[in-house]
Design an enzyme around this catalytic site. Sequence first.
Site, mmCIF file in Angstrom:
data_model
loop_
_atom_site.group_PDB
_atom_site.id
_atom_site.type_symbol
_atom_site.label_atom_id
_atom_site.label_comp_id
_atom_site.label_asym_id
_atom_site.label_seq_id
_atom_site.Cartn_x
_atom_site.Cartn_y
_atom_site.Cartn_z
ATOM 1 N N GLU A 6 -0.676 11.713 64.176
ATOM 2 C CA GLU A 6 -0.827 12.803 63.208
ATOM 3 C C GLU A 6 -0.634 14.189 63.815
ATOM 4 O O GLU A 6 -0.441 15.159 63.068
ATOM 5 C CB GLU A 6 -2.194 12.715 62.536
ATOM 6 C CG GLU A 6 -2.299 11.651 61.443
ATOM 7 C CD GLU A 6 -2.671 10.294 61.981
ATOM 8 O OE1 GLU A 6 -2.870 9.365 61.178
ATOM 9 O OE2 GLU A 6 -2.737 10.135 63.213
ATOM 10 N N HIS A 20 -14.092 11.514 64.124
ATOM 11 C CA HIS A 20 -15.229 10.628 63.911
ATOM 12 C C HIS A 20 -16.522 11.389 64.196
ATOM 13 O O HIS A 20 -16.531 12.314 65.009
ATOM 14 C CB HIS A 20 -15.154 9.413 64.842
ATOM 15 C CG HIS A 20 -13.930 8.587 64.659
ATOM 16 N ND1 HIS A 20 -13.838 7.576 63.735
ATOM 17 C CD2 HIS A 20 -12.717 8.637 65.278
ATOM 18 C CE1 HIS A 20 -12.643 7.023 63.789
ATOM 19 N NE2 HIS A 20 -11.938 7.650 64.714
ATOM 20 N N GLU A 38 -23.441 13.346 54.484
ATOM 21 C CA GLU A 38 -22.029 12.986 54.395
ATOM 22 C C GLU A 38 -21.382 13.635 53.172
ATOM 23 O O GLU A 38 -22.058 14.237 52.333
ATOM 24 C CB GLU A 38 -21.894 11.464 54.336
ATOM 25 C CG GLU A 38 -22.291 10.757 55.627
ATOM 26 C CD GLU A 38 -21.204 10.832 56.696
ATOM 27 O OE1 GLU A 38 -20.177 11.493 56.468
ATOM 28 O OE2 GLU A 38 -21.391 10.212 57.771
#
Length: 494
Positions: free
Chosen positions: A231, A167, A288
Amino acid sequence: MEVDSLRTALEFLKKIPRQLIETNVEVNPAAELSGVYRYVGAGGTVARPTKIDGPAMIFHNVKGHPDASVVTGLMASRDRVAKLFGCRKEALGHLVKNCAENPIQPVVTEKKSPAQEIIHRTEEKDFDLFKILPAPTNTPQDAGPYITLGMCYATHPDTGLSDVTIHRMCIQSRDELSIFLQPGSRHIGAMAERASELNQPLPISVSIGVDPAISICSCFEPPTTPLGFNELSIAGALRKKPVELVPCLTIKENAIANAEYIIEGEILPNSNNVVEDQNTHTGFAMPEFPGYDGPASHECWLLKVKAVTHRKNPIMQTCIGPSEEHVNMAGIPTEASILSLLDKALPGKVANVYSHRAGGGKYMAILQCVKKVHTDEGKQRQAALLAFSAFPELKHVVLVDDDVDIFDTNDVLWAMNTRFQGDRDIITIPGVRCHPLDPSSNPTYSPSISDVGISCKTIFDCTVPFAMKEKFKRAPFLEVDPRKWFQGFHSPSS
């Protein structure tokens, strides 16, 4: 050599020409560092001019941080990732898919972690995240210094199952980070929401500077890795040994033992009202993956830091938001997720998948379809529908035949120009939730869009109808070994 950490990955790359460069020239982490790397190897959707498939870069002289270095672009080349993973670049999606299907769970070790050699606790008077962490800003209008490659590790308060995700985190004060948890999309967001319902903080570790296998495998998303799927087990399968975790010093949680930095803290309950640009008031967060500056969120969560530990002379690892590094981190797991579902539903009908850099590894997938018998006609479009199910944030799917190189954009566009007619080969699916960072997914862009993040998903079928395959055979060339004519020089196929 064995790669199981950031440092062993860098040592491995030093032995390969044109994969890693280092500089001792002073660089300012505030925008300048990313400005330099833009020309060295950022690629992706970064504004042109930029360098595609350039080397990774280590900055050893970072202003304000005399004992630390910063590395960026480690995974900004598909070829480099393939070398680090020990496979061909065309096989990365298949490799990671197989690892997700055969996970090796992480283990907690009692060995002393090099990431805990130096300890900074928040009760110390001189504790200051701005001084401890050489976190860069990507552009002059970023909300602040960002941690872009922090492996966030937490445990669900009900199930006791742990998970790792990445994040964006912005340094807000001497002991506070804002962390953006997109609602409903990542597992740690669900954990924070449940902890808030119980009115309790969520302990969380943030490991920075890790094995690239961990960085990429941490980017899987549902439905391939549902809530409760760790993960780190995929990275363990890739390295054929468990990822080692180490207990944190100030919170009841684990962190990645081979990291460069470990941040220990808690996401405070019901704190999802933090203004991301509260210190700069720029209105922007950071650039982004679509290539645009993302708006600063007013709904970030507050991560209260309790301690930071790190190696001696640590290496901060960072990623430029729209770079090729993000493409590979997001795209390779996307390819694996699509291949996994297609192998189950349509075995043998799709040979390979590429999450194209133009979509930042998320928006666009190219499927290499196989038609062997007349009943295969139409299954290519079914494969596209399944791809949308395997990765919900996908917006465009391009279908090509198996004689097209999906990793060569020119070849894909050739197929679109010679095997595609817009009035019959475009299939649109309007009104579907996609990704809110697409600036065209907005009601102000089109009255057909009812809410931010709603898109028209589109299939571009650039495959030849099976009945016409014989009329679309590519010109045959004589097969030769070109090395005979190059006498020691690199041939096109070497």
